[in-house]
Design a protein around this motif. Sequence first.
Motif, PDB file in Angstrom:
ATOM      1  N   ALA A  87       0.843  -1.196   0.000  1.00 65.03           N
ATOM      2  CA  ALA A  87       0.000   0.000   0.000  1.00 65.03           C
ATOM      3  C   ALA A  87       0.873   1.239   0.000  1.00 65.03           C
ATOM      4  O   ALA A  87       1.973   1.244   0.561  1.00 65.03           O
ATOM      5  CB  ALA A  87      -0.917   0.008   1.228  1.00 65.03           C
ATOM      6  N   LEU A  88       0.383   2.292  -0.650  1.00 66.03           N
ATOM      7  CA  LEU A  88       1.070   3.576  -0.611  1.00 66.03           C
ATOM      8  C   LEU A  88       0.864   4.219   0.756  1.00 66.03           C
ATOM      9  O   LEU A  88      -0.160   4.011   1.405  1.00 66.03           O
ATOM     10  CB  LEU A  88       0.510   4.499  -1.694  1.00 66.03           C
ATOM     11  CG  LEU A  88       0.842   4.164  -3.150  1.00 66.03           C
ATOM     12  CD1 LEU A  88       0.094   5.108  -4.080  1.00 66.03           C
ATOM     13  CD2 LEU A  88       2.330   4.252  -3.396  1.00 66.03           C
ATOM     14  N   ARG A 145      -5.149   3.484  -6.058  1.00 71.96           N
ATOM     15  CA  ARG A 145      -3.848   3.660  -5.413  1.00 71.96           C
ATOM     16  C   ARG A 145      -2.918   2.508  -5.767  1.00 71.96           C
ATOM     17  O   ARG A 145      -1.707   2.698  -5.939  1.00 71.96           O
ATOM     18  CB  ARG A 145      -4.019   3.774  -3.897  1.00 71.96           C
ATOM     19  CG  ARG A 145      -4.665   5.078  -3.451  1.00 71.96           C
ATOM     20  CD  ARG A 145      -4.992   5.070  -1.968  1.00 71.96           C
ATOM     21  NE  ARG A 145      -3.781   5.047  -1.157  1.00 71.96           N
ATOM     22  CZ  ARG A 145      -3.115   6.130  -0.772  1.00 71.96           C
ATOM     23  NH1 ARG A 145      -3.529   7.329  -1.134  1.00 71.96           N
ATOM     24  NH2 ARG A 145      -2.038   6.034  -0.022  1.00 71.96           N
ATOM     25  N   GLN A 146      -3.462   1.299  -5.884  1.00 72.41           N
ATOM     26  CA  GLN A 146      -2.647   0.154  -6.287  1.00 72.41           C
ATOM     27  C   GLN A 146      -2.065   0.379  -7.684  1.00 72.41           C
ATOM     28  O   GLN A 146      -0.897   0.082  -7.945  1.00 72.41           O
ATOM     29  CB  GLN A 146      -3.490  -1.118  -6.286  1.00 72.41           C
ATOM     30  CG  GLN A 146      -3.925  -1.599  -4.919  1.00 72.41           C
ATOM     31  CD  GLN A 146      -2.812  -2.304  -4.178  1.00 72.41           C
ATOM     32  OE1 GLN A 146      -1.902  -1.668  -3.633  1.00 72.41           O
ATOM     33  NE2 GLN A 146      -2.863  -3.612  -4.139  1.00 72.41           N
ATOM     34  N   SER A 149       0.696   2.903  -7.536  1.00 70.57           N
ATOM     35  CA  SER A 149       1.891   2.297  -6.962  1.00 70.57           C
ATOM     36  C   SER A 149       2.646   1.474  -8.006  1.00 70.57           C
ATOM     37  O   SER A 149       3.882   1.497  -8.056  1.00 70.57           O
ATOM     38  CB  SER A 149       1.492   1.408  -5.774  1.00 70.57           C
ATOM     39  OG  SER A 149       2.630   0.864  -5.143  1.00 70.57           O
ATOM     40  N   LEU A 150       1.912   0.770  -8.867  1.00 68.97           N
ATOM     41  CA  LEU A 150       2.557   0.029  -9.947  1.00 68.97           C
ATOM     42  C   LEU A 150       3.258   0.984 -10.909  1.00 68.97           C
ATOM     43  O   LEU A 150       4.382   0.720 -11.358  1.00 68.97           O
ATOM     44  CB  LEU A 150       1.516  -0.813 -10.688  1.00 68.97           C
ATOM     45  CG  LEU A 150       2.025  -1.628 -11.880  1.00 68.97           C
ATOM     46  CD1 LEU A 150       3.139  -2.580 -11.457  1.00 68.97           C
ATOM     47  CD2 LEU A 150       0.881  -2.407 -12.523  1.00 68.97           C
ATOM     48  N   ALA A 151       2.637   2.109 -11.213  1.00 71.16           N
ATOM     49  CA  ALA A 151       3.268   3.102 -12.086  1.00 71.16           C
ATOM     50  C   ALA A 151       4.564   3.626 -11.482  1.00 71.16           C
ATOM     51  O   ALA A 151       5.568   3.814 -12.182  1.00 71.16           O
ATOM     52  CB  ALA A 151       2.299   4.255 -12.350  1.00 71.16           C
ATOM     53  N   GLN A 152       4.556   3.866 -10.170  1.00 71.93           N
ATOM     54  CA  GLN A 152       5.767   4.346  -9.504  1.00 71.93           C
ATOM     55  C   GLN A 152       6.897   3.322  -9.599  1.00 71.93           C
ATOM     56  O   GLN A 152       8.070   3.685  -9.748  1.00 71.93           O
ATOM     57  CB  GLN A 152       5.459   4.654  -8.045  1.00 71.93           C
ATOM     58  CG  GLN A 152       4.535   5.843  -7.847  1.00 71.93           C
ATOM     59  CD  GLN A 152       4.161   6.055  -6.398  1.00 71.93           C
ATOM     60  OE1 GLN A 152       4.594   5.323  -5.523  1.00 71.93           O
ATOM     61  NE2 GLN A 152       3.339   7.055  -6.135  1.00 71.93           N
ATOM     62  N   PRO A 166      -0.221  -6.921  -5.681  1.00 68.12           N
ATOM     63  CA  PRO A 166      -0.711  -5.810  -6.506  1.00 68.12           C
ATOM     64  C   PRO A 166      -2.205  -5.864  -6.789  1.00 68.12           C
ATOM     65  O   PRO A 166      -2.777  -4.872  -7.235  1.00 68.12           O
ATOM     66  CB  PRO A 166       0.088  -5.968  -7.802  1.00 68.12           C
ATOM     67  CG  PRO A 166       0.385  -7.434  -7.875  1.00 68.12           C
ATOM     68  CD  PRO A 166       0.632  -7.844  -6.451  1.00 68.12           C
ATOM     69  N   THR A 167      -2.854  -7.005  -6.549  1.00 71.37           N
ATOM     70  CA  THR A 167      -4.282  -7.132  -6.865  1.00 71.37           C
ATOM     71  C   THR A 167      -5.166  -7.137  -5.619  1.00 71.37           C
ATOM     72  O   THR A 167      -6.376  -7.322  -5.723  1.00 71.37           O
ATOM     73  CB  THR A 167      -4.541  -8.432  -7.642  1.00 71.37           C
ATOM     74  OG1 THR A 167      -4.165  -9.561  -6.837  1.00 71.37           O
ATOM     75  CG2 THR A 167      -3.751  -8.464  -8.938  1.00 71.37           C
TER      76      THR A 167
END
Length: 264
Positions: A87-88, A145-146, A149-152, A166-167
């Motif tokens: 989690a972010l 937000r998930q 977070s993957l983009a980051q 991630p899911t």
Amino acid sequence: MRNGTLIVADLSAGYPRRPVIENLTLPAIAAGTVTALIGPNAAGKSTLLAALAGLVRAHGTVRLDGEDLMRLPLAARAALVGFMPQALPQGVALSVLESVVAAFEASPPEGLAGDPARRALAVLDRLGIADLALEMLDRLSGGQRQMVSLAQALVREPQLLLLDEPTSALDLRHQVTVMAAVRALASEGRSVIVVLHDLNLAARWADRVVVLDHGRVAAVGTPVEALTPEILAAVWGVAARVTPSPDGAPHVVVEGALRRPTPG
């Protein structure tokens, strides 16, 4: 992007006075593949991922394309390894675009030219969330937000991508979107390791499954090899049927909990 193999051998990791993983060795993980880490709670999945990312104390051998990750400074390691946490953090006063740019600028890899904002927008577009670019992080749903977070984790174009559940906050449609993106990222030559709780997602999308139990490898192989009724009984304590789905991937149906032996 270099096409390299990940080697993990005799790896021990954990926290002060609480070792979690001891002398763990995995078969070589080839570039271009997706490896799913599965297992019950407290099996060591997240600790293993954090150790590979250099975020917890660890010792042993971790090599990527011949590079000894254990000897690299954290910034240099971050240029090769992308890590997506469960989690972010809350209370971050940034827009989605600003957060992805910040992730890139925290340790920009050598050789990646171009405007960081354009790079961040391209990653958001690739994941289908470009429309969120100007939204504030604290106004997003858990699933959104998930995806951010993957983009980051992806914006620095890492060679090794580590994804911790991630899911977990996603509905069915977005689960498929994320796992399809994971497969596409692997097809570009990355090694992807993903922690999953959903055994059928692991069976459907992973090339290899690693089953962890109390910090040890209980099983490893293709989904057909690693997801068997015997392994499910021994590790999760459940009675289950495993049948082939139309595409050949195993499908797990849990029928009930097994009675644990009473200490005598």
